[in-house]
Every structure is written in structure tokens, then in C-alpha cells.
Write an enzyme that holds these catalytic residues in place. Structure first.
Site, PDB file in Angstrom:
ATOM      1  N   GLN A  88       0.845  -1.198   0.000  1.00 49.01           N
ATOM      2  CA  GLN A  88       0.000   0.000   0.000  1.00 49.01           C
ATOM      3  C   GLN A  88       0.875   1.241   0.000  1.00 49.01           C
ATOM      4  O   GLN A  88       0.375   2.354  -0.103  1.00 49.01           O
ATOM      5  CB  GLN A  88      -0.853   0.020   1.268  1.00 49.01           C
ATOM      6  CG  GLN A  88      -1.796  -1.154   1.398  1.00 49.01           C
ATOM      7  CD  GLN A  88      -2.337  -1.239   2.820  1.00 49.01           C
ATOM      8  OE1 GLN A  88      -3.296  -0.578   3.163  1.00 49.01           O
ATOM      9  NE2 GLN A  88      -1.715  -2.053   3.655  1.00 49.01           N
ATOM     10  N   HIS A 106      -1.372   1.736  -4.310  1.00 50.03           N
ATOM     11  CA  HIS A 106      -1.785   3.132  -4.127  1.00 50.03           C
ATOM     12  C   HIS A 106      -0.879   4.130  -4.838  1.00 50.03           C
ATOM     13  O   HIS A 106      -0.853   5.304  -4.481  1.00 50.03           O
ATOM     14  CB  HIS A 106      -1.873   3.465  -2.627  1.00 50.03           C
ATOM     15  CG  HIS A 106      -2.892   2.618  -1.922  1.00 50.03           C
ATOM     16  ND1 HIS A 106      -2.916   2.434  -0.572  1.00 50.03           N
ATOM     17  CD2 HIS A 106      -3.927   1.891  -2.418  1.00 50.03           C
ATOM     18  CE1 HIS A 106      -3.928   1.629  -0.251  1.00 50.03           C
ATOM     19  NE2 HIS A 106      -4.541   1.276  -1.356  1.00 50.03           N
ATOM     20  N   GLY A 166       3.093  -4.613   9.011  1.00 51.48           N
ATOM     21  CA  GLY A 166       2.861  -3.195   9.297  1.00 51.48           C
ATOM     22  C   GLY A 166       1.667  -2.550   8.616  1.00 51.48           C
ATOM     23  O   GLY A 166       1.816  -1.504   7.986  1.00 51.48           O
ATOM     24  N   PRO A 193      -1.002  -5.994  15.920  1.00 50.24           N
ATOM     25  CA  PRO A 193      -1.752  -6.490  14.758  1.00 50.24           C
ATOM     26  C   PRO A 193      -3.251  -6.595  15.017  1.00 50.24           C
ATOM     27  O   PRO A 193      -3.668  -6.836  16.151  1.00 50.24           O
ATOM     28  CB  PRO A 193      -1.164  -7.897  14.548  1.00 50.24           C
ATOM     29  CG  PRO A 193      -0.728  -8.318  15.914  1.00 50.24           C
ATOM     30  CD  PRO A 193      -0.294  -7.071  16.631  1.00 50.24           C
TER      31      PRO A 193
HETATM   32  P1  NAD Z   1      -1.460   2.713   9.082  1.00 50.30           P
HETATM   33  O1  NAD Z   1      -0.692   3.942   9.474  1.00 50.30           O
HETATM   34  O2  NAD Z   1      -2.937   2.737   9.097  1.00 50.30           O
HETATM   35  O3  NAD Z   1      -0.999   1.522  10.041  1.00 50.30           O
HETATM   36  C1  NAD Z   1       0.358   1.280  10.326  1.00 50.30           C
HETATM   37  C2  NAD Z   1       0.496  -0.098  10.924  1.00 50.30           C
HETATM   38  O4  NAD Z   1       1.907  -0.312  11.095  1.00 50.30           O
HETATM   39  C3  NAD Z   1      -0.158  -0.266  12.300  1.00 50.30           C
HETATM   40  O5  NAD Z   1      -0.808  -1.536  12.344  1.00 50.30           O
HETATM   41  C4  NAD Z   1       1.025  -0.228  13.267  1.00 50.30           C
HETATM   42  O6  NAD Z   1       0.815  -1.053  14.416  1.00 50.30           O
HETATM   43  C5  NAD Z   1       2.136  -0.780  12.415  1.00 50.30           C
HETATM   44  N1  NAD Z   1       3.483  -0.339  12.762  1.00 50.30           N
HETATM   45  C6  NAD Z   1       3.884   0.842  13.322  1.00 50.30           C
HETATM   46  N2  NAD Z   1       5.232   0.847  13.448  1.00 50.30           N
HETATM   47  C7  NAD Z   1       5.681  -0.334  12.947  1.00 50.30           C
HETATM   48  C8  NAD Z   1       6.967  -0.917  12.771  1.00 50.30           C
HETATM   49  N3  NAD Z   1       8.093  -0.291  13.153  1.00 50.30           N
HETATM   50  N4  NAD Z   1       7.041  -2.163  12.230  1.00 50.30           N
HETATM   51  C9  NAD Z   1       5.927  -2.832  11.848  1.00 50.30           C
HETATM   52  N5  NAD Z   1       4.681  -2.336  11.991  1.00 50.30           N
HETATM   53  C10 NAD Z   1       4.571  -1.101  12.524  1.00 50.30           C
HETATM   54  O7  NAD Z   1      -0.881   2.297   7.644  1.00 50.30           O
HETATM   55  P2  NAD Z   1      -1.532   1.413   6.486  1.00 50.30           P
HETATM   56  O8  NAD Z   1      -2.275   0.268   7.054  1.00 50.30           O
HETATM   57  O9  NAD Z   1      -0.432   1.172   5.533  1.00 50.30           O
HETATM   58  O10 NAD Z   1      -2.623   2.364   5.791  1.00 50.30           O
HETATM   59  C11 NAD Z   1      -2.410   3.727   5.618  1.00 50.30           C
HETATM   60  C12 NAD Z   1      -2.446   4.259   4.175  1.00 50.30           C
HETATM   61  O11 NAD Z   1      -1.535   5.367   4.145  1.00 50.30           O
HETATM   62  C13 NAD Z   1      -1.984   3.333   3.075  1.00 50.30           C
HETATM   63  O12 NAD Z   1      -2.873   3.483   2.019  1.00 50.30           O
HETATM   64  C14 NAD Z   1      -0.622   3.873   2.595  1.00 50.30           C
HETATM   65  O13 NAD Z   1      -0.641   4.009   1.177  1.00 50.30           O
HETATM   66  C15 NAD Z   1      -0.569   5.279   3.126  1.00 50.30           C
HETATM   67  N6  NAD Z   1       0.777   5.608   3.682  1.00 50.30           N
HETATM   68  C16 NAD Z   1       1.912   5.196   3.053  1.00 50.30           C
HETATM   69  C17 NAD Z   1       3.156   5.486   3.585  1.00 50.30           C
HETATM   70  C18 NAD Z   1       4.388   5.024   2.839  1.00 50.30           C
HETATM   71  O14 NAD Z   1       4.357   4.930   1.626  1.00 50.30           O
HETATM   72  N7  NAD Z   1       5.486   4.724   3.539  1.00 50.30           N
HETATM   73  C19 NAD Z   1       3.251   6.192   4.774  1.00 50.30           C
HETATM   74  C20 NAD Z   1       2.064   6.622   5.396  1.00 50.30           C
HETATM   75  C21 NAD Z   1       0.834   6.329   4.844  1.00 50.30           C
END
Ligand code: NAD
Length: 230
Positions: A88, A106, A166, A193
Site C-alpha cells: 500500500q 496506491h 505493518g 496487529p
Molecule cells: P497505518 O498507518 O494505518 O498503520 C500502520 C500499521 O503499522 C499499524 O498496524 C502499526 O501497528 C504498524 N506499525 C507501526 N510501526 C511499525 C513498525 N516499526 N514495524 C511494523 N509495523 C509497525 O498504515 P496502512 O495500514 O499502511 O494504511 C495507511 C495508508 O496510508 C496506506 O494506504 C498507505 O498508502 C498510506 N501511507 C503510506 C506510507 C508510505 O508509503 N510509507 C506512509 C504513510 C501512509
């Protein structure tokens, strides 16, 4: 022996230890903006400059981040498995960590689309989009359809092993998507989770951050391999 298909479904958590904010990080970039302003087609129509500036900023920040140990170990898995990553995330950290088969549901920050033909996707790197460019970020906004969904469904249906890292599963269609897998080993790495999404399917929860969790999974998979060879 033919390689097994290993599908990895990732969310923002896999990039958190690279310093990329998750969606719900307190005081993170996302917290300071309304989703409807910067992540919807309506928001873009209303104020293109504001939206471009938001993604210009994200694009620049992301280009300075480095893949972490979880991204790297995922690429090493390609020695032993046919790995497909369905992410995502809009960052390029899986690719920069060495993974060769990544589906971005996405979109991707380092690509843009022409406004006159939005099917025209162009590699843009870390440059900003300006008013004169007549472009939009190659990002799937709320209310738009995820990309490559059929390809993702096919990979997940054909998976022999499923790994999830994550993600909060707050985006509703993702629950149905990962549940397309058969009765196969499922590993879910996340410090917090959602334990409800797989119903009756058996899931091994690795309640760790991505880097530590991936190294634990790497050991588990190596042990399984030794058992299979003996
Ligand atoms: P989310 O922010 O809703 O959830 C993040 C998840 O990651 C949570 O379950 C949390 O417990 C877990 N988490 C936090 N720190 C962690 C770590 N160090 N290791 C493993 N897990 C960890 O994110 P989502 O479910 O991906 O959904 C959010 C939307 O936002 C997606 O559509 C995504 O495209 C977008 N997004 C993308 C990025 C990116 O590209 N890096 C960053 C922020 C948001």
C-alpha cells in the site's frame, strides 16, 4: 525443486524504521493535514498548489530515507522463493532494498501522471511538480480505484506462503484482498496487529517491529526449509 510463491502484503509500518511516518503517527505529516484536502480528487480540484506542495514535500523527504533491514531481508527471500510484494506504500523503499517484483496498489511518489491523459504515467524522481507542469502525483486518492488489483488477487490466490507487515487494515478492501489466499501459512508482523481479519484461518503473529520481526521470520522460514529437505 520448484520455488514456492511467497506473497508479502505491506503497509506503512514496514517503512516506519526508515523514518517514514505511518498514517497515524502522532504529530506526523498526515496528522497536520485533512485527508479530504490532500488525498482526494476533490481536494486536488479545489487547490492543486496545496496538494502538489504536500506531495512535493513527501517526495523530497522520502528520497532521503534509506531501506531498513526488513526491506533488505525481503529482497534476500528471492534466493529461495518467488516473491511478490503487494504494497500500500507509495515510497520506493522495497525497490531500493533490492526487491524486483513490487505491486504498488496506491501509486508511487516518484512517478507522476499527465493531466491531459491520466493513464500516462511518467517517472519523475524527486523533483517537485510545479503549476506549469500540468501533472498530478501518481497517487491513488481516497475514492479512487487501487491499481493492479487483478494482478494482486492472482498472486495472492497462487501464494504458498503469505507474509503481512505493518498495516492496520483500516482501508476496508484490503481485508477482502488478503483473504483471497488459501489455507496456507500466514505470518503477520506488527507490534499491534489486528487479530480479527483472517477469521478462522491460522495465523502466526510476530508482535514485533518490522526489522526484528523479519529477522525472526527469516529464521522460521530457514528452519522450515531444513525440515522439508530432511
Ligand atoms: P497505518 O498507518 O494505518 O498503520 C500502520 C500499521 O503499522 C499499524 O498496524 C502499526 O501497528 C504498524 N506499525 C507501526 N510501526 C511499525 C513498525 N516499526 N514495524 C511494523 N509495523 C509497525 O498504515 P496502512 O495500514 O499502511 O494504511 C495507511 C495508508 O496510508 C496506506 O494506504 C498507505 O498508502 C498510506 N501511507 C503510506 C506510507 C508510505 O508509503 N510509507 C506512509 C504513510 C501512509
Amino acid at each position: 525443486m520448484e520455488k514456492e510463491n511467497l506473497v508479502v502484503f505491506t503497509g506503512a509500518g514496514v517503512s516506519a524504521e526508515s523514518g517514514v511516518d505511518t498514517f497515524r503517527t502522532d504529530n506526523g505529516l498526515w496528522m497536520n493535514h485533512k485527508v479530504e484536502d490532500v488525498a482526494t480528487p476533490e481536494g486536488f480540484k479545489k487547490d492543486k498548489d496545496k496538494v502538489n506542495e504536500f506531495y512535493n514535500n513527501l517526495r523530497e523527504l522520502e528520497s532521503k530515507k534509506k531501506p531498513n533491514g526488513a526491506h533488505m531481508l525481503l529482497s534476500h527471500l528471492e534466493d529461495d522463493y518467488n516473491v511478490t510484494i503487494v504494497t500500500q506504500n507509495v515510497d520506493s523503499l522495497h525497490e531500493r532494498g533490492g526487491s524486483s517484483n513490487v505491486i504498488h496498489l496506491h501509486g508511487e511518489l516518484n512517478k507522476v501522471r499527465s493531466l491531459s491523459n491520466t493513464n500516462d504515467v511518467i517517472y519523475w524522481g524527486d523533483k517537485p511538480i510545479t503549476k506549469e507542469d500540468n501533472l498530478r502525483p501518481h497517487i491513488v486518492w481516497f475514492g479512487e480505484q487501487p491499481l493492479d488489483i487483478n494482478k494482486s488477487i492472482k498472486s495472492i490466490k497462487e501464494a504458498d506462503i503469505m507474509v503481512i507487515i505493518g498495516t492496520s487494515f483500516n482501508i476496508e478492501y484490503t481485508i477482502e484482498l488478503v483473504n483471497r489466499c488459501g489455507l496456507i501459512p500466514i505470518y503477520f508482523i506488527d507490534p499491534n496487529p489486528d487479530t480479527t481479519i483472517f477469521g478462522d484461518k491460522e495465523v502466526t503473529f510476530i508482535r514485533e517491529k518490522a526489522v526484528k520481526g523479519m529477522s525472526q521470520l527469516y529464521e522460521i522460514l530457514n528452519k522450515e526449509k531444513e525440515i522439508n529437505y530432511n
